[in-house]
Design a protein around this motif. Sequence first.
Motif, PDB file in Angstrom:
ATOM      1  N   ALA A   1      35.147 -17.575  -6.043  1.00 17.58           N
ATOM      2  CA  ALA A   1      34.847 -16.306  -6.718  1.00 17.58           C
ATOM      3  C   ALA A   1      33.788 -15.591  -5.908  1.00 17.58           C
ATOM      4  CB  ALA A   1      34.343 -16.562  -8.131  1.00 17.58           C
ATOM      5  N   VAL A   2      33.692 -14.284  -6.113  1.00 18.13           N
ATOM      6  CA  VAL A   2      32.559 -13.554  -5.553  1.00 18.13           C
ATOM      7  C   VAL A   2      31.593 -13.292  -6.694  1.00 18.13           C
ATOM      8  CG1 VAL A   2      31.768 -11.412  -4.476  1.00 18.13           C
ATOM      9  CG2 VAL A   2      33.922 -12.453  -3.742  1.00 18.13           C
ATOM     10  N   ILE A   3      30.340 -13.656  -6.504  1.00 19.69           N
ATOM     11  CA  ILE A   3      29.336 -13.361  -7.526  1.00 19.69           C
ATOM     12  C   ILE A   3      28.381 -12.313  -7.001  1.00 19.69           C
ATOM     13  CG2 ILE A   3      29.392 -15.571  -8.749  1.00 19.69           C
ATOM     14  CD1 ILE A   3      26.441 -14.867  -6.514  1.00 19.69           C
ATOM     15  N   GLU A   4      27.742 -11.651  -7.920  1.00 23.87           N
ATOM     16  CA  GLU A   4      26.805 -10.596  -7.539  1.00 23.87           C
ATOM     17  C   GLU A   4      25.464 -10.780  -8.252  1.00 23.87           C
ATOM     18  OE1 GLU A   4      28.377  -6.532  -7.023  1.00 23.87           O
ATOM     19  OE2 GLU A   4      26.695  -5.929  -8.285  1.00 23.87           O
ATOM     20  N   VAL A   5      24.399 -10.570  -7.471  1.00 19.14           N
ATOM     21  CA  VAL A   5      23.045 -10.619  -8.020  1.00 19.14           C
ATOM     22  C   VAL A   5      22.362  -9.329  -7.591  1.00 19.14           C
ATOM     23  CG1 VAL A   5      20.861 -11.876  -8.052  1.00 19.14           C
ATOM     24  CG2 VAL A   5      22.973 -13.106  -7.579  1.00 19.14           C
ATOM     25  N   VAL A   6      22.121  -8.427  -8.532  1.00 14.06           N
ATOM     26  CA  VAL A   6      21.597  -7.080  -8.231  1.00 14.06           C
ATOM     27  C   VAL A   6      22.079  -6.520  -6.891  1.00 14.06           C
ATOM     28  CG1 VAL A   6      19.557  -6.856  -9.684  1.00 14.06           C
ATOM     29  CG2 VAL A   6      19.357  -8.065  -7.559  1.00 14.06           C
ATOM     30  N   GLY A   7      23.352  -6.471  -6.730  1.00 12.18           N
ATOM     31  CA  GLY A   7      23.918  -5.815  -5.566  1.00 12.18           C
ATOM     32  C   GLY A   7      24.138  -6.715  -4.362  1.00 12.18           C
ATOM     33  N   VAL A   8      23.682  -7.947  -4.414  1.00 16.56           N
ATOM     34  CA  VAL A   8      23.942  -8.868  -3.309  1.00 16.56           C
ATOM     35  C   VAL A   8      25.139  -9.735  -3.690  1.00 16.56           C
ATOM     36  CG1 VAL A   8      22.977 -10.657  -1.832  1.00 16.56           C
ATOM     37  CG2 VAL A   8      21.487  -8.927  -2.818  1.00 16.56           C
ATOM     38  N   ARG A   9      26.113  -9.813  -2.780  1.00 14.12           N
ATOM     39  CA  ARG A   9      27.325 -10.556  -3.125  1.00 14.12           C
ATOM     40  C   ARG A   9      27.526 -11.757  -2.245  1.00 14.12           C
ATOM     41  NH1 ARG A   9      32.206  -6.946  -4.525  1.00 14.12           N
ATOM     42  NH2 ARG A   9      31.320  -5.821  -6.263  1.00 14.12           N
ATOM     43  N   ARG A  10      28.078 -12.804  -2.845  1.00 14.56           N
ATOM     44  CA  ARG A  10      28.421 -13.965  -2.058  1.00 14.56           C
ATOM     45  C   ARG A  10      29.625 -14.651  -2.656  1.00 14.56           C
ATOM     46  NH1 ARG A  10      28.164 -19.216  -0.011  1.00 14.56           N
ATOM     47  NH2 ARG A  10      27.081 -19.257   1.977  1.00 14.56           N
ATOM     48  N   LYS A  11      30.402 -15.255  -1.765  1.00 15.94           N
ATOM     49  CA  LYS A  11      31.522 -16.065  -2.242  1.00 15.94           C
ATOM     50  C   LYS A  11      30.938 -17.402  -2.653  1.00 15.94           C
ATOM     51  CE  LYS A  11      36.054 -15.178  -0.403  1.00 15.94           C
ATOM     52  NZ  LYS A  11      36.772 -15.055   0.838  1.00 15.94           N
ATOM     53  N   VAL A  12      31.335 -17.895  -3.823  1.00 15.37           N
ATOM     54  CA  VAL A  12      30.869 -19.214  -4.226  1.00 15.37           C
ATOM     55  C   VAL A  12      32.044 -20.095  -4.604  1.00 15.37           C
ATOM     56  CG1 VAL A  12      28.629 -18.390  -5.053  1.00 15.37           C
ATOM     57  CG2 VAL A  12      30.550 -18.575  -6.651  1.00 15.37           C
TER      58      VAL A  12
ATOM     59  N   LEU B   1      33.014 -26.287 -11.742  1.00 13.59           N
ATOM     60  CA  LEU B   1      33.315 -25.776 -13.089  1.00 13.59           C
ATOM     61  C   LEU B   1      34.817 -25.834 -13.323  1.00 13.59           C
ATOM     62  CD1 LEU B   1      30.949 -22.666 -13.348  1.00 13.59           C
ATOM     63  CD2 LEU B   1      30.595 -24.978 -14.175  1.00 13.59           C
ATOM     64  N   ALA B   2      35.495 -26.743 -12.600  1.00 12.59           N
ATOM     65  CA  ALA B   2      36.945 -26.837 -12.674  1.00 12.59           C
ATOM     66  C   ALA B   2      37.451 -27.050 -14.097  1.00 12.59           C
ATOM     67  CB  ALA B   2      37.442 -27.972 -11.776  1.00 12.59           C
ATOM     68  N   ASP B   3      36.648 -27.743 -14.909  1.00  9.57           N
ATOM     69  CA  ASP B   3      37.082 -28.019 -16.290  1.00  9.57           C
ATOM     70  C   ASP B   3      36.959 -26.801 -17.191  1.00  9.57           C
ATOM     71  OD1 ASP B   3      35.615 -31.387 -16.391  1.00  9.57           O
ATOM     72  OD2 ASP B   3      37.392 -30.567 -15.386  1.00  9.57           O
ATOM     73  N   ASN B   4      36.234 -25.795 -16.724  1.00  6.22           N
ATOM     74  CA  ASN B   4      35.952 -24.641 -17.588  1.00  6.22           C
ATOM     75  C   ASN B   4      35.647 -23.440 -16.700  1.00  6.22           C
ATOM     76  OD1 ASN B   4      35.214 -22.991 -19.709  1.00  6.22           O
ATOM     77  ND2 ASN B   4      33.221 -23.958 -20.025  1.00  6.22           N
ATOM     78  N   LEU B   5      36.668 -22.986 -15.982  1.00  6.72           N
ATOM     79  CA  LEU B   5      36.457 -21.941 -14.991  1.00  6.72           C
ATOM     80  C   LEU B   5      35.954 -20.638 -15.620  1.00  6.72           C
ATOM     81  CD1 LEU B   5      39.589 -22.475 -12.729  1.00  6.72           C
ATOM     82  CD2 LEU B   5      37.203 -22.863 -12.092  1.00  6.72           C
ATOM     83  N   PRO B   6      35.028 -19.978 -14.973  1.00  8.54           N
ATOM     84  CA  PRO B   6      34.510 -18.732 -15.534  1.00  8.54           C
ATOM     85  C   PRO B   6      35.504 -17.589 -15.364  1.00  8.54           C
ATOM     86  CG  PRO B   6      33.488 -19.153 -13.425  1.00  8.54           C
ATOM     87  CD  PRO B   6      34.376 -20.327 -13.703  1.00  8.54           C
ATOM     88  N   LEU B   7      35.381 -16.614 -16.272  1.00 11.33           N
ATOM     89  CA  LEU B   7      36.225 -15.428 -16.192  1.00 11.33           C
ATOM     90  C   LEU B   7      35.445 -14.316 -15.520  1.00 11.33           C
ATOM     91  CD1 LEU B   7      37.380 -15.613 -19.892  1.00 11.33           C
ATOM     92  CD2 LEU B   7      38.696 -16.347 -17.897  1.00 11.33           C
ATOM     93  N   GLN B   8      36.156 -13.310 -15.104  1.00 13.81           N
ATOM     94  CA  GLN B   8      35.510 -12.129 -14.525  1.00 13.81           C
ATOM     95  C   GLN B   8      34.476 -11.581 -15.508  1.00 13.81           C
ATOM     96  OE1 GLN B   8      37.415 -10.438 -11.781  1.00 13.81           O
ATOM     97  NE2 GLN B   8      36.382  -8.465 -11.684  1.00 13.81           N
TER      98      GLN B   8
END
Lengths: 376, 107, 330
Positions: free
Chosen positions: B20-31, B36-43
């Motif tokens: 996924a790509v996550i964002e922290v106040v405008g900084v993005r990174r692929k993580v 979290l395979a048992d409970n994958l996060p949603l957008q």
Amino acid sequence: MKFVDEFREPEVITKTSAEIRRLADPNRHYRIMEVCGGHTHAIYRFGLKDLLPSNIELIHGPGCPVCVLPMGRIDDGLAIAQNPDVIFTAFGDMMRVPGTMGSPLEHKARGMDVRIVYSPADALKLAEKNPDKHVMFFAIGFETTAPSTALTLMRAKAQGVHNFSVFSNHVTIIPAIRAILDSPDMRIDAFIGPGHVSTVIGCRPYEWIAKSEHKPVAVSGFEPLDILQSIVMVLRQLRVSEATIENQYKRVVPWEGNRAALRAMAEVFELRPYFEWRGLGFISQSALRLRESFREWDAEQRFDIPGVRVTDPKAAQCGEVLKGVLKPHQCKLFGNECTPEHPVGALMVSSEGSCAAYFNYEHRKTAIVTSIASVA
Amino acid sequence: MCLAIPGQVVELFPDQPHTAVIEVVGVRRKVDLGLLADNLPLQGEWVLIHVGFAMSKISEEDALDQMRTLRALGEAEAAMQEVQGYSLEESEVPEDSGAQKLLEDIS
Amino acid sequence: MAHGAGGKASRRLVEGLFAPLLFPSSSEPLGDAAHLDFNGTKIAITTDSFVVKPLTFPGGSIGELAVNGTVNDLAVSGAKAEAMVVTFVLEAGLPTPILEAEVWAMGNAARKAGVKIAGGDTKVVEHGKADSMYISTTGIGLPIHGLKIDARSVRAGDKILLSGPIGDHGITILLARGELDLEADLRSDTRSVLPLVGALAREAGPGVRWMRDPTRGGVATSLNELARDCGLGIVLSEEMIPVRDAVRGACELLGLDPLHIANEGQFLAVVAPEYADAALNALNLAQVGQDAQIIGEVRSEPVCAVLVTTRYGGSRIVDMLVGDPLPRIC
């Protein structure tokens, strides 16, 4: 920043410190240990000690994976990387840690291929991009970080990436806490538990601290309000002579931990019979090595390492400071032979080690500081 | 071992469910979402990031709950003091008083 | 070598080795430029080298850094840059278009900054010996009327001004290297600060005691140097220090402190309290100074150190950088 700024709100911080002052018995001296180096760093960075009454003493625990890494292990890792076909990768935290012949950065200046990575996954990617080199990842960290290393190794195996290996220095937190509590000159009243380790191992592993040692534990987040609320929690327990495990960091820490992370760790790692912790000596069942099924990705198996044990100079009192028996400035070498620029002992080497944190943040603060009114 | 930051999931990849790509106040990174395979996060959900891996989901409800608890500190005290104003003797709160219940709710 | 990072090691190299050998009889604190007097003719002179990887990055390139950096060193010493000479050390095999692009960028930056590039030199070294390109400059300028910069004139009670948000350049470079896989909408802040310094001189000149451009080592290093040079203490108010969200986010992710990150388009000024409001106003009104802030003040304690306070009463000492800021995970 969401989930960060709320926990730095000045008015609520002031309220919470007032509650701490209200709860702290003026006739009692409290010794509360924060286990994790990240908490040590946060306490100094946010100046939290300024907000506590003088009868609450925060003792910095051994949860600094860089600090407890014996010099000999750094020498071993660097020995592997002497091979010109090997790229040495590690987190930024490791780069200035000195081995007997210099730190990774110093080796880089002398021509070794040393690279900082933010993630073990980046090290694996580097291996994929450089098929004619071997990428070795010098892994450090407690249970917070070990699952990521484990998952990376599983991916390396699944994808058949053979020019990649891990030199594992992962250690586990419970034996370290046990070593602290077993120490005869120890007197800790309560613990601020390591919040991020607990996202993996959950809160159950601390239950013996409450049941057998009768010390309260608040598993804590890392923002100012998290740490302050954890102090409120343990003070409330101490007030009524209670001892239980509380999850202050509920928004992130699941009581049962992270099953997928624990599974990954179990698949890749096994416990070493014993491992040396700088400043604490040999502790059994306290560190992780790769299982036989991952032999091919185990740097210790693929390469010859010197395996020489390096002892710290006798004058360095890292052990006592690590156990909270001595304060950093009470060590004879502190500030003289041993400074962040030229560290002698383990705790000065990492910026979150007690001695480095104390040196960088507190050492030159004077009494006047506590009464400084807000500027501008 | 401890530096972990809350980031929001801003991009998911159907063909790579563990990325996924996550964002922290405008900084993005692929993580990597493997842990979290048992409970994958949603957008749009928030996760805790450490060394490029998502370690845990962040519960907004628990965060709000915590802030509510902390903001109420001092209010219980004030409520206590009001109640005490009505008693003629010591500052002990009677067992079945409303202030006691208020304290229990908050603790 | 840690000596290039701008912090403690650099300072020791300069103070411990260069200064005693080159200017043994001087008791003046080291500044960004030297102000010389030749029988009444006053000129300021400065020299600098520029080493950056990658050569180009969002917001600029090595050539622009070279021009703006030189102009800025003169500006914060209280001088207007008039001319500079440039030396290129080039790695053999460097593609010509790259060199051309930098020369073009320098010409452009020089025009913008109002400085003449009067001459230069090039040397080519073996492949592998110059990281593509190193640029060295020497700039000369004329003192700006009404400014007298001297760390020894700083007094307790003086206010500390910062011209704008910090950390943009250093974080942009870190991200541009690509090793950390972070993306952000950030650009280097490289620019000439001369217009702002000029505005400051016009509106608050007599009150300006000291200035510095916080390049490598960041605001923390510059202010620690000041604290050492004037023998006083500096207290900053954390909430007043302007930092862009993206810089903050990157720093939180990587465990870095914005106060240690390099800037290429900002400057610090210490101003007497009675001139502080006029000084801040001058900067805020100038088109490019609207983010300027008063971030702290000089105090008698903590001696020779910099303290940062928070709104809720916590505080911490911020030291000079030792080596480059490294990301951490702990």
